[in-house]
Design a protein around this motif. Structure first.
Motif, PDB file in Angstrom:
ATOM      1  N   UNK A  95      -8.954  50.427  33.053  1.00 21.26           N
ATOM      2  CA  UNK A  95      -9.817  49.968  31.958  1.00 21.26           C
ATOM      3  C   UNK A  95     -10.448  51.148  31.228  1.00 21.26           C
ATOM      4  N   UNK A  96     -10.850  52.185  31.963  1.00 20.99           N
ATOM      5  CA  UNK A  96     -11.417  53.377  31.328  1.00 20.99           C
ATOM      6  C   UNK A  96     -10.401  54.053  30.413  1.00 20.99           C
ATOM      7  N   UNK A  97      -9.172  54.139  30.860  1.00 20.21           N
ATOM      8  CA  UNK A  97      -8.128  54.755  30.037  1.00 20.21           C
ATOM      9  C   UNK A  97      -7.825  53.893  28.811  1.00 20.21           C
ATOM     10  N   UNK A  98      -7.820  52.582  28.996  1.00 17.32           N
ATOM     11  CA  UNK A  98      -7.581  51.674  27.871  1.00 17.32           C
ATOM     12  C   UNK A  98      -8.727  51.762  26.866  1.00 17.32           C
ATOM     13  N   UNK A  99      -9.945  51.907  27.353  1.00 15.02           N
ATOM     14  CA  UNK A  99     -11.108  52.062  26.484  1.00 15.02           C
ATOM     15  C   UNK A  99     -10.981  53.333  25.640  1.00 15.02           C
ATOM     16  N   UNK A 100     -10.499  54.409  26.242  1.00 10.70           N
ATOM     17  CA  UNK A 100     -10.288  55.654  25.499  1.00 10.70           C
ATOM     18  C   UNK A 100      -9.243  55.443  24.400  1.00 10.70           C
ATOM     19  N   UNK A 101      -8.193  54.698  24.710  1.00 12.58           N
ATOM     20  CA  UNK A 101      -7.172  54.378  23.708  1.00 12.58           C
ATOM     21  C   UNK A 101      -7.777  53.552  22.583  1.00 12.58           C
ATOM     22  N   UNK A 102      -8.595  52.565  22.933  1.00 15.28           N
ATOM     23  CA  UNK A 102      -9.245  51.724  21.917  1.00 15.28           C
ATOM     24  C   UNK A 102     -10.120  52.572  21.000  1.00 15.28           C
ATOM     25  N   UNK A 136      -2.745  44.009  17.777  1.00 15.73           N
ATOM     26  CA  UNK A 136      -4.127  43.775  17.380  1.00 15.73           C
ATOM     27  C   UNK A 136      -4.374  44.360  15.996  1.00 15.73           C
ATOM     28  N   UNK A 137      -4.806  43.532  15.081  1.00 17.43           N
ATOM     29  CA  UNK A 137      -5.104  43.979  13.731  1.00 17.43           C
ATOM     30  C   UNK A 137      -6.406  44.777  13.715  1.00 17.43           C
ATOM     31  N   UNK A 138      -7.315  44.413  14.595  1.00 14.28           N
ATOM     32  CA  UNK A 138      -8.622  45.055  14.638  1.00 14.28           C
ATOM     33  C   UNK A 138      -8.978  45.407  16.078  1.00 14.28           C
ATOM     34  N   UNK A 139      -9.457  46.617  16.274  1.00 11.99           N
ATOM     35  CA  UNK A 139      -9.959  47.056  17.574  1.00 11.99           C
ATOM     36  C   UNK A 139     -11.316  47.704  17.317  1.00 11.99           C
ATOM     37  N   UNK A 140     -12.346  47.204  17.998  1.00  9.49           N
ATOM     38  CA  UNK A 140     -13.681  47.765  17.874  1.00  9.49           C
ATOM     39  C   UNK A 140     -14.325  47.838  19.243  1.00  9.49           C
ATOM     40  N   UNK A 141     -15.471  48.513  19.305  1.00 13.89           N
ATOM     41  CA  UNK A 141     -16.187  48.611  20.572  1.00 13.89           C
ATOM     42  C   UNK A 141     -17.646  48.229  20.369  1.00 13.89           C
ATOM     43  N   UNK A 142     -18.240  47.713  21.402  1.00 14.46           N
ATOM     44  CA  UNK A 142     -19.638  47.329  21.353  1.00 14.46           C
ATOM     45  C   UNK A 142     -20.535  48.546  21.173  1.00 14.46           C
ATOM     46  N   UNK A 143     -20.196  49.648  21.810  1.00 12.14           N
ATOM     47  CA  UNK A 143     -21.006  50.853  21.708  1.00 12.14           C
ATOM     48  C   UNK A 143     -21.034  51.399  20.283  1.00 12.14           C
ATOM     49  N   UNK A 186      -7.896  54.468  18.575  1.00 12.90           N
ATOM     50  CA  UNK A 186      -7.438  53.552  17.518  1.00 12.90           C
ATOM     51  C   UNK A 186      -8.562  53.319  16.519  1.00 12.90           C
ATOM     52  N   UNK A 187      -9.767  53.084  17.025  1.00 13.69           N
ATOM     53  CA  UNK A 187     -10.923  52.869  16.149  1.00 13.69           C
ATOM     54  C   UNK A 187     -11.176  54.106  15.283  1.00 13.69           C
ATOM     55  N   UNK A 188     -11.136  55.289  15.874  1.00 11.41           N
ATOM     56  CA  UNK A 188     -11.328  56.529  15.110  1.00 11.41           C
ATOM     57  C   UNK A 188     -10.301  56.641  13.986  1.00 11.41           C
ATOM     58  N   UNK A 189      -9.044  56.372  14.296  1.00 10.00           N
ATOM     59  CA  UNK A 189      -7.982  56.469  13.293  1.00 10.00           C
ATOM     60  C   UNK A 189      -8.214  55.490  12.153  1.00 10.00           C
ATOM     61  N   UNK A 225      -1.186  49.383  32.189  1.00  9.79           N
ATOM     62  CA  UNK A 225      -1.858  50.194  31.176  1.00  9.79           C
ATOM     63  C   UNK A 225      -0.906  50.506  30.025  1.00  9.79           C
ATOM     64  N   UNK A 226       0.328  50.852  30.347  1.00 13.97           N
ATOM     65  CA  UNK A 226       1.319  51.148  29.310  1.00 13.97           C
ATOM     66  C   UNK A 226       1.498  49.931  28.406  1.00 13.97           C
ATOM     67  N   UNK A 227       1.624  48.752  29.006  1.00 20.36           N
ATOM     68  CA  UNK A 227       1.801  47.526  28.220  1.00 20.36           C
ATOM     69  C   UNK A 227       0.541  47.178  27.425  1.00 20.36           C
ATOM     70  N   UNK A 228      -0.627  47.371  28.021  1.00 26.07           N
ATOM     71  CA  UNK A 228      -1.876  47.067  27.327  1.00 26.07           C
ATOM     72  C   UNK A 228      -2.063  47.991  26.118  1.00 26.07           C
ATOM     73  N   UNK A 229      -1.785  49.283  26.297  1.00 30.76           N
ATOM     74  CA  UNK A 229      -1.906  50.227  25.177  1.00 30.76           C
ATOM     75  C   UNK A 229      -0.926  49.880  24.070  1.00 30.76           C
ATOM     76  N   UNK A 230       0.279  49.508  24.447  1.00 31.77           N
ATOM     77  CA  UNK A 230       1.283  49.103  23.453  1.00 31.77           C
ATOM     78  C   UNK A 230       0.798  47.869  22.692  1.00 31.77           C
ATOM     79  N   UNK A 231       0.251  46.895  23.416  1.00 32.71           N
ATOM     80  CA  UNK A 231      -0.260  45.681  22.764  1.00 32.71           C
ATOM     81  C   UNK A 231      -1.423  45.988  21.826  1.00 32.71           C
TER      82      UNK A 231
END
Length: 166
Positions: free
Chosen positions: A140-147, A48-55, A150-153, A37-43
């Motif tokens: 995955x839930x924690x990574x989704x919250x991070x995503x 990633x230039x763009x992070x979005x969600x389907x919802x 990032x999207x909000x910012x 999770x630490x590595x995924x959040x860092x990545x």
């Protein structure tokens, strides 16, 4: 009844976190360690230039369009498809009248745009599945919250897309 020893259970163990954390974690043993999770959040933050969600598809696509320099009023796929629908007019007063054919065509195009559904959102998920699978999507839930953060910012930096971050 759900059986936690099914092979699919092991294959789905925090799958998104595995993929975004990097190749080292792709075949890591189950359960996946928190370091993934630490590595995924860092990545997500650094690679990633763009992070979005389907919802939040509309806001995500607006942001992507803005990042790519595509004007907000650019003809989208939806608009292009809907413009192919034959137009008919009421010849008596010049007002546009929707015909039965046009309504059917619009409904067909709308269905194509939304795609098929499994109706899983309306289905009741068995309690034993949720209990057994919680650990397999915890990271995955924690990574989704991070995503979403990032999207909000990013949306806050693009007021044309934020419309009140939700």
């Amino acid at each position: 009844t759900f059986h936690a020893d099914w092979p699919e259970f092991a294959l789905d163990d925090n799958y998104i976190t595995r993929m975004i954390a990097g190749s080292y974690y792709h075949d890591a043993p189950v359960p996946l360690k928190d370091t993934a999770l630490v590595d995924a959040e860092k990545n997500l933050k650094e690679q990633y230039v763009f992070v979005g969600t389907l919802e939040r598809r509309d806001k995500s696509l607006c942001l992507l369009s803005s990042l790519l320099g595509i004007p907000k009023n650019h003809n989208t796929r939806t608009r292009k498809l809907l413009n192919k629908v034959p137009k008919s007019y009421n010849h008596r007063n010049g007002n546009r009248a929707r015909t039965h054919h046009e309504s059917d065509a619009r409904a067909t195009i709308q269905k194509q745009l939304t795609g098929p559904t499994t109706n899983s959102a309306s289905a009741q998920i068995p309690a034993d599945f949720i209990l057994s699978f919680q650990e397999a999507w915890r990271l995955d839930d924690k990574l989704y919250a991070t995503a979403n953060t990032i999207l909000d910012n990013r949306l806050n930096q693009h007021p044309e897309c934020s419309g009140g971050v939700a």
